[in-house]
Design an enzyme around this catalytic site. Sequence first.
Site, PDB file in Angstrom:
ATOM      1  N   ARG A 263       0.843  14.670  13.054  1.00 56.67           N
ATOM      2  CA  ARG A 263       1.412  14.392  11.720  1.00 56.67           C
ATOM      3  C   ARG A 263       1.419  15.628  10.813  1.00 56.67           C
ATOM      4  NH1 ARG A 263      -0.918   8.839   9.754  1.00 56.67           N
ATOM      5  NH2 ARG A 263       0.949   8.839   8.460  1.00 56.67           N
TER       6      ARG A 263
ATOM      7  N   LEU B 231       7.943  19.562   7.129  1.00 56.33           N
ATOM      8  CA  LEU B 231       9.168  19.185   6.394  1.00 56.33           C
ATOM      9  C   LEU B 231       8.918  19.190   4.885  1.00 56.33           C
ATOM     10  CD1 LEU B 231      10.400  16.243   8.668  1.00 56.33           C
ATOM     11  CD2 LEU B 231      11.030  18.664   8.770  1.00 56.33           C
TER      12      LEU B 231
ATOM     13  N   CYS C 102      -4.593  12.577  12.921  1.00 58.65           N
ATOM     14  CA  CYS C 102      -5.280  11.288  12.798  1.00 58.65           C
ATOM     15  C   CYS C 102      -5.099  10.592  14.150  1.00 58.65           C
ATOM     16  CB  CYS C 102      -4.687  10.464  11.678  1.00 58.65           C
ATOM     17  SG  CYS C 102      -3.022   9.929  12.058  1.00 58.65           S
TER      18      CYS C 102
ATOM     19  N   ARG D 264      -4.201  10.815   4.788  1.00 60.19           N
ATOM     20  CA  ARG D 264      -3.051  11.727   4.879  1.00 60.19           C
ATOM     21  C   ARG D 264      -2.152  11.629   3.646  1.00 60.19           C
ATOM     22  NH1 ARG D 264       0.509  14.208   7.956  1.00 60.19           N
ATOM     23  NH2 ARG D 264       2.698  13.751   7.531  1.00 60.19           N
TER      24      ARG D 264
ATOM     25  N   ARG E 224      -8.486  -0.408   4.906  1.00 59.54           N
ATOM     26  CA  ARG E 224      -7.543   0.572   4.338  1.00 59.54           C
ATOM     27  C   ARG E 224      -6.228  -0.103   3.941  1.00 59.54           C
ATOM     28  NH1 ARG E 224      -6.998   6.085   7.488  1.00 59.54           N
ATOM     29  NH2 ARG E 224      -5.692   6.302   5.647  1.00 59.54           N
TER      30      ARG E 224
ATOM     31  N   ASP F 126       4.945   0.505  11.928  1.00 61.09           N
ATOM     32  CA  ASP F 126       3.693  -0.081  11.444  1.00 61.09           C
ATOM     33  C   ASP F 126       3.517  -1.527  11.891  1.00 61.09           C
ATOM     34  OD1 ASP F 126       3.612   1.649   8.221  1.00 61.09           O
ATOM     35  OD2 ASP F 126       3.225   2.299  10.279  1.00 61.09           O
TER      36      ASP F 126
ATOM     37  N   LYS G 127       0.851  -1.212   0.000  1.00 57.88           N
ATOM     38  CA  LYS G 127       0.000   0.000   0.000  1.00 57.88           C
ATOM     39  C   LYS G 127       0.879   1.251   0.000  1.00 57.88           C
ATOM     40  CE  LYS G 127      -1.652   1.484   4.063  1.00 57.88           C
ATOM     41  NZ  LYS G 127      -1.342   2.875   4.436  1.00 57.88           N
ATOM     42  N   ASN G 128       1.914   1.245   0.856  1.00 56.98           N
ATOM     43  CA  ASN G 128       2.710   2.465   1.026  1.00 56.98           C
ATOM     44  C   ASN G 128       3.733   2.697  -0.075  1.00 56.98           C
ATOM     45  OD1 ASN G 128       1.170   2.963   3.216  1.00 56.98           O
ATOM     46  ND2 ASN G 128       2.711   2.371   4.739  1.00 56.98           N
TER      47      ASN G 128
ATOM     48  N   ILE H 214       8.453   6.967  16.663  1.00 51.74           N
ATOM     49  CA  ILE H 214       8.038   7.663  15.445  1.00 51.74           C
ATOM     50  C   ILE H 214       6.788   8.509  15.662  1.00 51.74           C
ATOM     51  CG2 ILE H 214       7.414   7.390  13.010  1.00 51.74           C
ATOM     52  CD1 ILE H 214      10.256   6.382  13.593  1.00 51.74           C
TER      53      ILE H 214
HETATM   54  C1  EPZ Z   1       4.425   6.902   6.244  1.00 46.68           C
HETATM   55  O1  EPZ Z   1       3.663   7.934   6.840  1.00 46.68           O
HETATM   56  C2  EPZ Z   1       3.494   5.704   6.173  1.00 46.68           C
HETATM   57  N1  EPZ Z   1       2.344   6.018   5.341  1.00 46.68           N
HETATM   58  C3  EPZ Z   1       3.027   5.317   7.572  1.00 46.68           C
HETATM   59  O2  EPZ Z   1       2.233   4.147   7.464  1.00 46.68           O
HETATM   60  C4  EPZ Z   1       4.267   5.005   8.427  1.00 46.68           C
HETATM   61  O3  EPZ Z   1       3.856   4.726   9.742  1.00 46.68           O
HETATM   62  C5  EPZ Z   1       5.218   6.201   8.412  1.00 46.68           C
HETATM   63  O4  EPZ Z   1       5.555   6.551   7.055  1.00 46.68           O
HETATM   64  C6  EPZ Z   1       6.509   5.912   9.167  1.00 46.68           C
HETATM   65  O5  EPZ Z   1       7.148   4.806   8.590  1.00 46.68           O
HETATM   66  C7  EPZ Z   1       2.481   5.957   3.996  1.00 46.68           C
HETATM   67  O6  EPZ Z   1       3.542   5.662   3.469  1.00 46.68           O
HETATM   68  C8  EPZ Z   1       1.259   6.274   3.192  1.00 46.68           C
HETATM   69  P1  EPZ Z   1       6.575  10.260   8.239  1.00 46.68           P
HETATM   70  P2  EPZ Z   1       4.236   9.454   6.824  1.00 46.68           P
HETATM   71  O7  EPZ Z   1       6.502  11.501   7.432  1.00 46.68           O
HETATM   72  O8  EPZ Z   1       4.950   9.725   5.573  1.00 46.68           O
HETATM   73  C9  EPZ Z   1       6.632  13.506  11.690  1.00 46.68           C
HETATM   74  C10 EPZ Z   1       0.341   2.798   7.777  1.00 46.68           C
HETATM   75  O9  EPZ Z   1      -0.104   2.270   8.797  1.00 46.68           O
HETATM   76  N2  EPZ Z   1       6.614  14.504  10.593  1.00 46.68           N
HETATM   77  O10 EPZ Z   1       7.773   9.365   8.093  1.00 46.68           O
HETATM   78  O11 EPZ Z   1       3.131  10.337   7.233  1.00 46.68           O
HETATM   79  C11 EPZ Z   1       5.333  12.735  11.771  1.00 46.68           C
HETATM   80  O12 EPZ Z   1       4.380  13.445  12.548  1.00 46.68           O
HETATM   81  C12 EPZ Z   1       0.841   4.225   7.840  1.00 46.68           C
HETATM   82  O13 EPZ Z   1       0.444   2.236   6.657  1.00 46.68           O
HETATM   83  C13 EPZ Z   1       6.773  15.850  10.888  1.00 46.68           C
HETATM   84  O14 EPZ Z   1       6.922  16.225  12.056  1.00 46.68           O
HETATM   85  O15 EPZ Z   1       5.287   9.364   8.025  1.00 46.68           O
HETATM   86  C14 EPZ Z   1       5.734  11.443  12.426  1.00 46.68           C
HETATM   87  O16 EPZ Z   1       5.759  11.641  13.820  1.00 46.68           O
HETATM   88  C15 EPZ Z   1       0.637   4.842   9.219  1.00 46.68           C
HETATM   89  N3  EPZ Z   1       6.753  16.765   9.879  1.00 46.68           N
HETATM   90  C16 EPZ Z   1       7.166  11.233  11.910  1.00 46.68           C
HETATM   91  O17 EPZ Z   1       7.608  12.509  11.413  1.00 46.68           O
HETATM   92  C17 EPZ Z   1       6.594  16.391   8.577  1.00 46.68           C
HETATM   93  O18 EPZ Z   1       6.602  17.281   7.692  1.00 46.68           O
HETATM   94  C18 EPZ Z   1       7.266  10.245  10.771  1.00 46.68           C
HETATM   95  O19 EPZ Z   1       6.380  10.669   9.767  1.00 46.68           O
HETATM   96  C19 EPZ Z   1       6.435  15.017   8.292  1.00 46.68           C
HETATM   97  C20 EPZ Z   1       6.460  14.089   9.307  1.00 46.68           C
END
Ligand code: EPZ
Length: 420
Positions: free
Chosen positions: A122, A126, A117, A93, A399, A307, A22-23, A329
């Site tokens: 989230r 960045l 969420c 998201r 999902r 995850d 999915k991701n 995370i």
């Molecule tokens: C991706 O989410 C995945 N989703 C998530 O999977 C996964 O848990 C996550 O990466 C971490 O591996 C998809 O790929 C669609 P991040 P993403 O940006 O990109 C903070 C699932 O269950 N952050 O790596 O949203 C954020 O709040 C889902 O399949 C900022 O602060 O994750 C989080 O605490 C859930 N500012 C951390 O970084 C930003 O601009 C990691 O977020 C971006 C992120």
Amino acid sequence: MDRLRIRGGTPLLGSLYVGGAKNAALPLMAACLLSDEPLTLDNVPMLADIASLAALLRQHGATVDRGDGGRLRLHAPTISNTTAPYDLVRKMRASVLVLGPILARCGRAKISLPGGCAIGTRPIDLHLKGLELLGADIDLSEGYVTAVAKSGLRGAHIRFPMVSVGATENLLMAATLAAGETVLVNAAREPEIGDLAHCLVAMGAKIEGIGSDTLRIAGVARLHGAGHRVIPDRIEAGTYAMAAAATGGDVTLIGCRPENLETVADKLIEAGVEIRAVAGGMRVMRRNGPLEGIDVTTLPYPGFPTDLQAQMMALLATAKGASVITETIFENRYMHVPELARMGADIVVHGSTATVRGVERLTGAPVMATDLRASASLIVAGLVAEGETTVNRVYHLDRGYERLVEKLTGCGAVIVREAA
Ligand code: EPZ
């Protein structure tokens, strides 16, 4: 709203096919916006999140059509609408991933802020800081972010202060059409990002350092169409591996890539699970006797994936001794804990750390799914628990898990889906 009814206690035996990730599929779908030529993706899972993003892409002017066997044909000859509306973005998201491609292709994009969420606020700071470094003017108002780059994007040196999967993907896609070279430092290294990069290269992008934490992108004037097969879903595979181990079973996960699950396999082996790479997949067996409690800390790839944290917790709930789980995370990814406690698990949460004391057995109960991976955790627990567990709000599962009931019943699980 549907629910799942599970009768626990049956070891999972047999094999199941692991679907496309999915991701990986979500950013790959957004990449169709970078070109006026068709993009064909294979091994795309049939999931609610995929359908949500397809709906969003269609309102931007893309056609998205399902073919046979997991094929998705995407084509955005023009982008007729550069705004991603709140009612679509709030559902998922990952919709924010259209921001980079639309801005790079059209010079402007307006995206609803995704909002928080269940697992945390989230933000997308960045993503936005990176786009500013690429020359975009960013404006936030009325819940929308508007990004404008009248003279197009220009390559830049971008160092991420923390690892972000989505920000890496958004900026990687935007950089492919920026004038000059972009360097992304401290980029996320998840396999899904490597998959996206390989597809972008097939579309004509120039990317070096794929798989590393430093990506160098030489911008090109345009990208052409391509065909690409989505990598297998390591989180789906890890979820079923934990279900097999928890139930004392023996399951072969067909199609998964053990090399993308090394840290997960290491932790399962440490807990007493037997893991073998087999032709085209991975075999997971539980040796006789209880599992041993272990410590797990979630980290960006190649660390233990966040995850799979909830599912691992469900597995360790009946291990011998104590386990300490640390979630680094997300700030609120323990929504499954009170539900597991209703089934008799002994878990205490202090901030980002959960201490799990193994219990003899879990007992079935009615429980509530709160987010995608928490739901999976409750299913792992239900498959182990004595008696019957009903998992409500199963739409969370839809999902991210395709044909879950069919795959589990194929391995002997007693699980049915019913309208609540
Ligand atoms: C991706 O989410 C995945 N989703 C998530 O999977 C996964 O848990 C996550 O990466 C971490 O591996 C998809 O790929 C669609 P991040 P993403 O940006 O990109 C903070 C699932 O269950 N952050 O790596 O949203 C954020 O709040 C889902 O399949 C900022 O602060 O994750 C989080 O605490 C859930 N500012 C951390 O970084 C930003 O601009 C990691 O977020 C971006 C992120």
